[in-house]
Design a protein around this motif. Structure first.
Motif, mmCIF file in Angstrom:
data_model
loop_
_atom_site.group_PDB
_atom_site.id
_atom_site.type_symbol
_atom_site.label_atom_id
_atom_site.label_comp_id
_atom_site.label_asym_id
_atom_site.label_seq_id
_atom_site.Cartn_x
_atom_site.Cartn_y
_atom_site.Cartn_z
ATOM 1 N N ASP A 128 44.416 40.014 15.068
ATOM 2 C CA ASP A 128 45.116 40.817 14.077
ATOM 3 C C ASP A 128 44.333 42.096 13.842
ATOM 4 N N VAL A 129 45.021 43.208 14.010
ATOM 5 C CA VAL A 129 44.413 44.515 13.819
ATOM 6 C C VAL A 129 45.124 45.187 12.660
ATOM 7 N N SER A 130 44.408 45.398 11.577
ATOM 8 C CA SER A 130 44.951 46.112 10.428
ATOM 9 C C SER A 130 43.805 46.950 9.875
ATOM 10 N N ASP A 131 43.505 46.835 8.587
ATOM 11 C CA ASP A 131 42.331 47.531 8.064
ATOM 12 C C ASP A 131 41.052 46.786 8.449
ATOM 13 N N SER A 132 41.216 45.624 9.063
ATOM 14 C CA SER A 132 40.094 44.862 9.597
ATOM 15 C C SER A 132 40.525 44.247 10.928
ATOM 16 N N LEU A 133 39.594 43.634 11.592
ATOM 17 C CA LEU A 133 39.858 42.990 12.878
ATOM 18 C C LEU A 133 39.585 41.501 12.715
ATOM 19 N N ALA A 134 40.581 40.683 13.002
ATOM 20 C CA ALA A 134 40.422 39.236 12.861
ATOM 21 C C ALA A 134 40.832 38.553 14.162
#
Length: 177
Positions: free
Chosen positions: A152-158
């Motif tokens: 998941d790429v948003s304001d963080s990387l998970a």
């Protein structure tokens, strides 16, 4: 874009379904009808439009693809044997596919963040999992089962990943190692 791919039983061809969100149906179909149809037919490709479902066969009629829009901005592309007929594509559009009854797929999918930017599930029958098992065979008797991951790429990387092993005893053995 969401894609589900599966290697066919012949081991050579790939079947699958691709869902494309955010594409304007009117513009896409105008472009397809005005430009793609003539170019593909010139190359010997066979095209049939039947009740909103487009069927496309290779010149030798051994490769099949079909697509339809399920709403004004979502197209579904089916390729492989299911795309050989209008009914085959309609069945996929209606959710009638081989994974629906698969308990292993459903169990694994419950662990996957399907809202992530990218996710994948690879069954133990996948050539990639088979290659991984061959690569680790000299070092362990463990064999990978179904593998899943999400990114998941948003304001963080998970990143999340998991592996199903072949049995509870295999899990215990891996933990003991």
């Amino acid at each position: 874009v969401t894609a589900g791919l599966r290697q066919a039983r012949d081991g050579q061809s790939v079947t699958g379904t691709v869902v494309i969100h955010g594409i304007d149906k009117a513009k896409a179909m105008t472009c397809f009808n005005d430009h793609a149809v003539a170019a593909m037919e010139h190359e010997g490709v066979h095209i049939v439009v039947d009740g909103g479902i487009v069927l496309v066969d290779s010149p030798d009629r051994t490769q099949h693809a079909g697509f339809a829009f399920v709403d004004d901005t979502t197209a579904v592309l089916v390729f492989g044997p299911d795309a050989a007929t209008r009914q085959g594509v309609a069945d996929v559009l209606g959710g009638q596919h081989s994974l629906r009854g698969s308990a292993a797929f459903a169990d694994t999918l419950a662990n996957v963040n399907t809202d992530a930017s990218l996710w994948a599930v690879l069954s133990d029958a996948s050539p990639l999992v088979g290659t991984a098992n061959s690569s680790i065979a000299p070092y362990t008797t463990q064999k990978l089962g179904t593998v899943y991951l999400s990114l998941d790429v948003s304001d963080s990387l998970a990143f999340d990943a998991g592996v199903h092993l072949t049995s509870p005893a295999a899990v215990a053995g891996a933990l003991a190692t």
